[in-house]
Design an enzyme around this catalytic site. Sequence first.
Site, PDB file in Angstrom:
ATOM      1  N   ASP A  33       0.431  -0.996   0.250  1.00  0.00           N
ATOM      2  CA  ASP A  33       0.263   0.027  -0.092  1.00  0.00           C
ATOM      3  C   ASP A  33       1.037   1.173   0.166  1.00  0.00           C
ATOM      4  O   ASP A  33       0.068   2.559  -0.135  1.00  0.00           O
ATOM      5  CB  ASP A  33      -0.625  -0.159   1.203  1.00  0.00           C
ATOM      6  CG  ASP A  33      -0.243   0.246   2.660  1.00  0.00           C
ATOM      7  OD1 ASP A  33       1.180  -0.214   2.527  1.00  0.00           O
ATOM      8  OD2 ASP A  33      -0.755  -0.256   3.549  1.00  0.00           O
ATOM      9  N   THR A  77      10.564 -16.390  -3.856  1.00  0.00           N
ATOM     10  CA  THR A  77      11.155 -17.402  -4.245  1.00  0.00           C
ATOM     11  C   THR A  77       9.557 -17.669  -6.011  1.00  0.00           C
ATOM     12  O   THR A  77       9.208 -16.731  -5.429  1.00  0.00           O
ATOM     13  CB  THR A  77      10.923 -19.579  -4.200  1.00  0.00           C
ATOM     14  OG1 THR A  77       9.975 -19.173  -3.162  1.00  0.00           O
ATOM     15  CG2 THR A  77      11.886 -19.238  -2.673  1.00  0.00           C
ATOM     16  N   SER A 102      16.735 -19.541  -1.695  1.00  0.00           N
ATOM     17  CA  SER A 102      15.997 -19.859  -0.904  1.00  0.00           C
ATOM     18  C   SER A 102      15.433 -19.889   0.658  1.00  0.00           C
ATOM     19  O   SER A 102      14.117 -20.205   0.857  1.00  0.00           O
ATOM     20  CB  SER A 102      15.700 -21.319  -1.708  1.00  0.00           C
ATOM     21  OG  SER A 102      16.343 -22.455  -1.340  1.00  0.00           O
ATOM     22  N   ASN A 103      16.582 -20.203   0.727  1.00  0.00           N
ATOM     23  CA  ASN A 103      15.998 -20.089   2.415  1.00  0.00           C
ATOM     24  C   ASN A 103      17.000 -19.188   3.571  1.00  0.00           C
ATOM     25  O   ASN A 103      19.058 -20.399   3.021  1.00  0.00           O
ATOM     26  CB  ASN A 103      16.246 -22.107   2.474  1.00  0.00           C
ATOM     27  CG  ASN A 103      15.374 -21.962   4.946  1.00  0.00           C
ATOM     28  OD1 ASN A 103      15.646 -21.696   5.333  1.00  0.00           O
ATOM     29  ND2 ASN A 103      14.422 -22.764   4.550  1.00  0.00           N
ATOM     30  N   PHE A 104      17.128 -18.842   4.468  1.00  0.00           N
ATOM     31  CA  PHE A 104      18.381 -18.142   4.706  1.00  0.00           C
ATOM     32  C   PHE A 104      18.879 -18.636   6.214  1.00  0.00           C
ATOM     33  O   PHE A 104      19.409 -18.185   6.856  1.00  0.00           O
ATOM     34  CB  PHE A 104      18.254 -16.676   4.826  1.00  0.00           C
ATOM     35  CG  PHE A 104      18.104 -15.743   3.872  1.00  0.00           C
ATOM     36  CD1 PHE A 104      19.393 -15.399   3.425  1.00  0.00           C
ATOM     37  CD2 PHE A 104      16.674 -15.835   3.190  1.00  0.00           C
ATOM     38  CE1 PHE A 104      19.623 -14.543   2.351  1.00  0.00           C
ATOM     39  CE2 PHE A 104      17.554 -14.746   2.056  1.00  0.00           C
ATOM     40  CZ  PHE A 104      18.089 -14.016   1.178  1.00  0.00           C
ATOM     41  N   HIS A 136       4.621 -27.124   4.615  1.00  0.00           N
ATOM     42  CA  HIS A 136       4.910 -25.492   4.928  1.00  0.00           C
ATOM     43  C   HIS A 136       3.554 -25.532   4.995  1.00  0.00           C
ATOM     44  O   HIS A 136       2.456 -26.246   5.129  1.00  0.00           O
ATOM     45  CB  HIS A 136       5.451 -25.284   3.643  1.00  0.00           C
ATOM     46  CG  HIS A 136       6.751 -24.798   3.347  1.00  0.00           C
ATOM     47  ND1 HIS A 136       7.570 -26.089   2.829  1.00  0.00           N
ATOM     48  CD2 HIS A 136       7.786 -23.986   4.396  1.00  0.00           C
ATOM     49  CE1 HIS A 136       8.616 -24.871   3.084  1.00  0.00           C
ATOM     50  NE2 HIS A 136       8.726 -24.623   3.848  1.00  0.00           N
ATOM     51  N   LYS A 140       1.552 -20.759   1.781  1.00  0.00           N
ATOM     52  CA  LYS A 140       1.695 -20.689   0.814  1.00  0.00           C
ATOM     53  C   LYS A 140       1.270 -21.767   0.191  1.00  0.00           C
ATOM     54  O   LYS A 140       0.941 -22.652  -0.089  1.00  0.00           O
ATOM     55  CB  LYS A 140       3.820 -22.048   1.728  1.00  0.00           C
ATOM     56  CG  LYS A 140       4.774 -21.745   0.512  1.00  0.00           C
ATOM     57  CD  LYS A 140       6.218 -22.434   0.997  1.00  0.00           C
ATOM     58  CE  LYS A 140       7.354 -22.246   0.255  1.00  0.00           C
ATOM     59  NZ  LYS A 140       7.354 -20.955   0.044  1.00  0.00           N
ATOM     60  N   GLY A 146      11.447 -23.390  -3.179  1.00  0.00           N
ATOM     61  CA  GLY A 146      12.164 -22.925  -3.031  1.00  0.00           C
ATOM     62  C   GLY A 146      13.316 -23.606  -2.501  1.00  0.00           C
ATOM     63  O   GLY A 146      13.918 -24.439  -3.629  1.00  0.00           O
TER      64      GLY A 146
END
Length: 238
Positions: A33, A77, A102-104, A136, A140, A146
Amino acid sequence: MKIALIGYGKMGKMIEQIARERGHEIVSIIDIDNQQDFDSPEFQSADVAIEFTAPQAAYGNYLKAWAKGVKVVSGSTGWMKEHGDDVRKECGEGGKTLFWASNFSIGVAIFSAVNRYLAKIMNQFPQYDVEMEETHHVHKLDHPSGTAITLAEEIVERIDRKESWAEDTTDPAVLRVDHIRRGEVPGIHTIRYDSDADIITISHDAHSRRGFALGAVLAAEFTKENKGLLTISDMFKF
């Protein structure tokens, strides 16, 4: 370090909390927004923007941030197939910076290293078939995750008897990747090597989003001092 947030859902709020705990300043928060804030001096003052949004929005967000001279860390992803070549070009000859993963999660980074090593070993043992399952939360929308795609590609690259990966397959030459959407599960990834004699299983089960958020902030700290197309393997030398 001055950080801008692009996307202010549950992950964005967790990243904000951890970034402040680590002494960083949040100079701009952009959500659906207030897209006009990409043009604000506050956003342009950021050393790094951390982006967690939807697949259809991610690439456009990268372009808006790069246009203001801001480096990007992104966990979005689902955009790679359509825009991967464009991103590689921008981060190469274009001189832009994107740290994408894809994943931290630090745990997932370790899990991925174990996955690569195990796949290399299991290439020698054709009696074992391999499959993967990811679970998940129900919010999602993309599947497989990812992270699952990254893990699957690592397996296919190292196991000669697997030519590719796919969902809903019975082809023995294809790695099967299943997905489950349930409740508020942050993320579970399980890889199984099954034979007539036994089964070998490795799994990563996230307790919360905090591990992902911490990893994203660590990636931002790394990205501030580096450039180009970066990923977890650049930050963690396993």
